[in-house]
Design an enzyme around this catalytic site. Structure first.
Site, PDB file in Angstrom:
ATOM      1  N   ARG A 219      -9.490 -18.471   2.301  1.00  0.00           N
ATOM      2  CA  ARG A 219     -10.364 -17.684   3.202  1.00  0.00           C
ATOM      3  C   ARG A 219      -9.812 -17.592   4.628  1.00  0.00           C
ATOM      4  NH1 ARG A 219     -14.705 -20.741   0.671  1.00  0.00           N
ATOM      5  NH2 ARG A 219     -15.443 -19.541  -1.114  1.00  0.00           N
TER       6      ARG A 219
ATOM      7  N   LYS B  15      -5.073  -4.945  11.707  1.00  0.00           N
ATOM      8  CA  LYS B  15      -5.302  -4.255  10.430  1.00  0.00           C
ATOM      9  C   LYS B  15      -4.312  -4.801   9.410  1.00  0.00           C
ATOM     10  CE  LYS B  15      -7.198   0.291  11.511  1.00  0.00           C
ATOM     11  NZ  LYS B  15      -6.942   1.749  11.472  1.00  0.00           N
TER      12      LYS B  15
ATOM     13  N   GLU C  73       4.884   6.703  15.718  1.00  0.00           N
ATOM     14  CA  GLU C  73       3.700   6.092  16.357  1.00  0.00           C
ATOM     15  C   GLU C  73       3.794   6.197  17.889  1.00  0.00           C
ATOM     16  OE1 GLU C  73       1.306   5.566  14.450  1.00  0.00           O
ATOM     17  OE2 GLU C  73       1.959   4.734  12.535  1.00  0.00           O
TER      18      GLU C  73
ATOM     19  N   LYS D 252      -2.235   0.413  22.982  1.00  0.00           N
ATOM     20  CA  LYS D 252      -2.961   0.110  21.742  1.00  0.00           C
ATOM     21  C   LYS D 252      -3.951  -1.038  21.965  1.00  0.00           C
ATOM     22  CE  LYS D 252      -2.992  -0.718  16.898  1.00  0.00           C
ATOM     23  NZ  LYS D 252      -2.365  -0.758  15.607  1.00  0.00           N
TER      24      LYS D 252
ATOM     25  N   GLU E 198     -12.831  -0.463  14.298  1.00  0.00           N
ATOM     26  CA  GLU E 198     -12.804   0.991  14.079  1.00  0.00           C
ATOM     27  C   GLU E 198     -14.188   1.575  13.797  1.00  0.00           C
ATOM     28  OE1 GLU E 198      -9.118   2.534  12.197  1.00  0.00           O
ATOM     29  OE2 GLU E 198     -10.489   3.792  11.041  1.00  0.00           O
TER      30      GLU E 198
ATOM     31  N   ARG F 276     -11.564   3.377  18.200  1.00  0.00           N
ATOM     32  CA  ARG F 276     -10.271   3.153  17.533  1.00  0.00           C
ATOM     33  C   ARG F 276      -9.874   4.290  16.586  1.00  0.00           C
ATOM     34  NH1 ARG F 276      -7.989  -2.598  15.154  1.00  0.00           N
ATOM     35  NH2 ARG F 276      -6.013  -1.779  14.377  1.00  0.00           N
TER      36      ARG F 276
ATOM     37  N   ASN G 259      -5.938   7.112  14.592  1.00  0.00           N
ATOM     38  CA  ASN G 259      -5.638   7.775  13.314  1.00  0.00           C
ATOM     39  C   ASN G 259      -5.130   9.198  13.523  1.00  0.00           C
ATOM     40  OD1 ASN G 259      -6.484   5.539  11.820  1.00  0.00           O
ATOM     41  ND2 ASN G 259      -8.622   6.181  11.956  1.00  0.00           N
TER      42      ASN G 259
ATOM     43  N   HIS H 265      -2.916  11.009  11.096  1.00  0.00           N
ATOM     44  CA  HIS H 265      -2.727  10.092   9.975  1.00  0.00           C
ATOM     45  C   HIS H 265      -3.360  10.545   8.665  1.00  0.00           C
ATOM     46  CE1 HIS H 265      -0.712   7.355  12.571  1.00  0.00           C
ATOM     47  NE2 HIS H 265      -0.728   6.364  11.699  1.00  0.00           N
TER      48      HIS H 265
ATOM     49  N   HIS I   3      -0.871  10.294   5.587  1.00  0.00           N
ATOM     50  CA  HIS I   3      -1.087   9.486   4.369  1.00  0.00           C
ATOM     51  C   HIS I   3      -1.008  10.334   3.104  1.00  0.00           C
ATOM     52  CE1 HIS I   3      -3.191   5.991   6.693  1.00  0.00           C
ATOM     53  NE2 HIS I   3      -1.877   6.034   6.872  1.00  0.00           N
TER      54      HIS I   3
ATOM     55  N   HIS J  70       6.453   6.114   6.465  1.00  0.00           N
ATOM     56  CA  HIS J  70       5.209   6.251   7.220  1.00  0.00           C
ATOM     57  C   HIS J  70       5.411   7.003   8.543  1.00  0.00           C
ATOM     58  CE1 HIS J  70       1.162   5.229   8.535  1.00  0.00           C
ATOM     59  NE2 HIS J  70       1.687   4.877   9.706  1.00  0.00           N
TER      60      HIS J  70
HETATM   61  P1  NAD Z   1       9.006  -1.282   6.719  1.00  0.00           P
HETATM   62  O1  NAD Z   1       8.279  -2.531   6.947  1.00  0.00           O
HETATM   63  O2  NAD Z   1       9.155  -0.805   5.322  1.00  0.00           O
HETATM   64  O3  NAD Z   1      10.432  -1.407   7.410  1.00  0.00           O
HETATM   65  C1  NAD Z   1      11.322  -0.325   7.311  1.00  0.00           C
HETATM   66  C2  NAD Z   1      12.694  -0.749   6.789  1.00  0.00           C
HETATM   67  O4  NAD Z   1      13.379  -1.448   7.818  1.00  0.00           O
HETATM   68  C3  NAD Z   1      12.644  -1.691   5.600  1.00  0.00           C
HETATM   69  O5  NAD Z   1      13.653  -1.330   4.703  1.00  0.00           O
HETATM   70  C4  NAD Z   1      12.944  -3.053   6.221  1.00  0.00           C
HETATM   71  O6  NAD Z   1      13.529  -3.933   5.302  1.00  0.00           O
HETATM   72  C5  NAD Z   1      13.895  -2.688   7.312  1.00  0.00           C
HETATM   73  N1  NAD Z   1      13.965  -3.581   8.465  1.00  0.00           N
HETATM   74  C6  NAD Z   1      12.951  -4.249   9.075  1.00  0.00           C
HETATM   75  N2  NAD Z   1      13.391  -4.849  10.195  1.00  0.00           N
HETATM   76  C7  NAD Z   1      14.707  -4.570  10.297  1.00  0.00           C
HETATM   77  C8  NAD Z   1      15.700  -4.869  11.265  1.00  0.00           C
HETATM   78  N3  NAD Z   1      15.424  -5.540  12.381  1.00  0.00           N
HETATM   79  N4  NAD Z   1      16.954  -4.416  11.038  1.00  0.00           N
HETATM   80  C9  NAD Z   1      17.258  -3.680   9.939  1.00  0.00           C
HETATM   81  N5  NAD Z   1      16.357  -3.338   9.005  1.00  0.00           N
HETATM   82  C10 NAD Z   1      15.088  -3.752   9.192  1.00  0.00           C
HETATM   83  O7  NAD Z   1       8.324  -0.063   7.517  1.00  0.00           O
HETATM   84  P2  NAD Z   1       7.712   0.069   8.985  1.00  0.00           P
HETATM   85  O8  NAD Z   1       8.060   1.420   9.400  1.00  0.00           O
HETATM   86  O9  NAD Z   1       8.060  -1.067   9.843  1.00  0.00           O
HETATM   87  O10 NAD Z   1       6.155  -0.028   8.700  1.00  0.00           O
HETATM   88  C11 NAD Z   1       5.462   0.927   7.916  1.00  0.00           C
HETATM   89  C12 NAD Z   1       4.229   0.290   7.339  1.00  0.00           C
HETATM   90  O11 NAD Z   1       3.389  -0.144   8.422  1.00  0.00           O
HETATM   91  C13 NAD Z   1       3.397   1.212   6.491  1.00  0.00           C
HETATM   92  O12 NAD Z   1       3.000   0.537   5.330  1.00  0.00           O
HETATM   93  C14 NAD Z   1       2.200   1.520   7.347  1.00  0.00           C
HETATM   94  O13 NAD Z   1       1.056   1.797   6.581  1.00  0.00           O
HETATM   95  C15 NAD Z   1       2.069   0.250   8.135  1.00  0.00           C
HETATM   96  N6  NAD Z   1       1.354   0.381   9.417  1.00  0.00           N
HETATM   97  C16 NAD Z   1       0.372  -0.489   9.689  1.00  0.00           C
HETATM   98  C17 NAD Z   1      -0.312  -0.418  10.888  1.00  0.00           C
HETATM   99  C18 NAD Z   1      -1.365  -1.416  11.215  1.00  0.00           C
HETATM  100  O14 NAD Z   1      -2.060  -1.242  12.222  1.00  0.00           O
HETATM  101  N7  NAD Z   1      -1.527  -2.460  10.445  1.00  0.00           N
HETATM  102  C19 NAD Z   1       0.024   0.569  11.827  1.00  0.00           C
HETATM  103  C20 NAD Z   1       1.060   1.452  11.519  1.00  0.00           C
HETATM  104  C21 NAD Z   1       1.722   1.359  10.295  1.00  0.00           C
HETATM  105  N1  GLY Z   2      -2.538   2.169  13.304  1.00  0.00           N
HETATM  106  C1  GLY Z   2      -3.909   2.510  13.527  1.00  0.00           C
HETATM  107  C2  GLY Z   2      -4.722   1.374  13.974  1.00  0.00           C
HETATM  108  O1  GLY Z   2      -4.228   0.284  14.145  1.00  0.00           O
HETATM  109  O2  GLY Z   2      -5.901   1.521  14.148  1.00  0.00           O
END
Ligand code: NAD
Ligand code: GLY
Length: 342
Positions: free
Chosen positions: A107, A129, A171, A210, A220, A224, A228, A231, A235, A245
């Site tokens: 938990r 998130k 972003e 942010k 949200e 917040r 989006n 987005h 998506h 993404h």
């Molecule tokens: P990712 O985590 O898939 O990373 C992209 C690629 O870069 C991967 O192949 C990874 O292995 C590689 N990588 C990571 N760090 C590296 C480094 N320093 N050097 C070389 N390669 C590296 O993708 P992302 O773009 O970081 O994140 C996208 C995800 O984040 C999506 O799933 C999206 O839904 C999520 N997201 C979440 C939030 C949130 O608020 N929680 C906000 C925006 C996006």
């Molecule tokens: N990436 C959108 C949020 O964090 O609300």
């Protein structure tokens, strides 16, 4: 080093540290979650934490229940206890999945994040998130849980492929569509959009923006939703194409700016400048699947409040957005035009 704190209502305090080398300040990790690429590049760094490591396969397609339960199993096998610290070391995929695993195990264990992509540094690691994709829907299963600490260390950006810089720009352009000062800064530095020095100087301003939104509305329920922007459409394409993404966010911003121009009172010149910025960041025009095949994915979007209506956060003027509720049929029609306007 720079530092800020998010102390939002009904949330644990989240402290964010920013600076080159800042992640070497981490004193303790009891379990590390990372992905195969990050582990390959930064295995030595990870070894210094001297903790059990769960390495997931890199990629959005692995942000799923199978990987989540494998991580939970590894946490159990490591004898992790509730007071222990789980550290997510990677991009947004690792952060989203690692944060959820940390929130579910017993938990809730202490969660620390070290974002290693530009996208995760400016957005995903901030705000609590967590999620996995489930049954073909983005981020369908997840919780809100603030990381106790986030270490944003720009030295990790130097190993990112160009494509991942582009994704982070998704972003960054979104934040610029919401905040006039961030917009001006990008427009005035268009030629430096892919320059790492410029981007490093841009990361903290994005985090500050942010954080200011999350402080007001961590769950949200109101403000917040602005985050989006673009987005809903992003998506829709993300799970139906091999675009990532951030690339889909850029497509979403362009598409939803067009929709805004047809349905809202907007500043036309401003929207043209915003779309130009998004196109510059996107580079090559992607090939998109037919609207009829992808639009149904918008029906299950978490942001919708009514059954046959699609909710969109669209840009309208400098620093201003609007929430638009479009009937599903109208949205599908608009998506058909997206391929033409990109
Ligand atoms: P990712 O985590 O898939 O990373 C992209 C690629 O870069 C991967 O192949 C990874 O292995 C590689 N990588 C990571 N760090 C590296 C480094 N320093 N050097 C070389 N390669 C590296 O993708 P992302 O773009 O970081 O994140 C996208 C995800 O984040 C999506 O799933 C999206 O839904 C999520 N997201 C979440 C939030 C949130 O608020 N929680 C906000 C925006 C996006
Ligand atoms: N990436 C959108 C949020 O964090 O609300």
């Amino acid at each position: 080093m720079k530092e800020l704190t998010i102390a939002a209502d009904r949330c644990e305090e989240s402290r964010i540290f920013f600076g080159r080398g800042v992640s070497s300040r981490i004193e303790r990790a009891d379990f590390v979650i990372t992905d195969s690429n990050v582990n390959r590049i930064y295995g030595d760094r990870i070894a210094q934490w001297n903790a059990p490591v769960f390495v997931m396969e890199a990629g959005e397609e692995h942000k799923n229940e199978k990987t989540l339960f494998s991580a939970l199993e590894a946490m159990k096998d490591a004898g992790l206890m509730r007071g222990d610290t789980v550290l997510a070391f990677g991009g947004g995929v690792v952060g989203d999945l690692g944060g959820l695993a940390s929130a579910l195990y017993m938990r809730g264990t202490n969660f620390v994040s070290v974002p290693t992509t530009l996208l995760a540094q400016v957005d995903a690691s901030v705000g609590g998130k967590t999620a996995i994709d489930f049954r073909g829907v983005k981020n369908l299963v997840g919780v809100f849980r603030q990381p106790s600490r986030v270490y944003v260390d720009c030295s990790y950006l130097s190993t990112l492929p160009d494509r991942e810089i582009r994704c982070g720009l998704g972003e960054i352009v979104k934040h610029a569509a919401l905040d006039g000062a961030l917009f001006d800064r990008l427009v005035n530095n268009k030629a430096r959009l892919f320059d790492l020095r410029f981007l490093e100087d841009t990361v903290f301003g994005n985090i500050e923006y942010k954080a200011s939104v999350v402080r007001r509305d961590a769950f949200e329920a109101g403000a917040r939703v602005c985050l989006n922007l673009g987005h809903t459409t992003a998506h829709v394409y993300e799970l139906a194409t091999n675009l990532s993404h951030g690339e889909c966010v850029l497509v979403g911003i362009i598409a939803e700016a067009e929709i805004a121009a047809r349905y809202c009172e907007t500043d036309g010149a401003y929207l043209e400048a915003l779309k130009a910025l998004a196109r510059l960041a996107l580079g090559k025009t992607p090939k998109l699947p037919a609207a009829e095949t992808v639009a149904p994915l918008a029906r299950l979007d978490k942001k919708n409040s009514e059954k046959d209506t699609v909710a969109l956060t669209v840009p309208v003027k400098r620093g201003e957005y609007k929430i638009l509720q479009l009937p599903y049929e109208a949205y599908e029609k608009e998506l058909k035009l997206t391929g033409e306007i990109l």
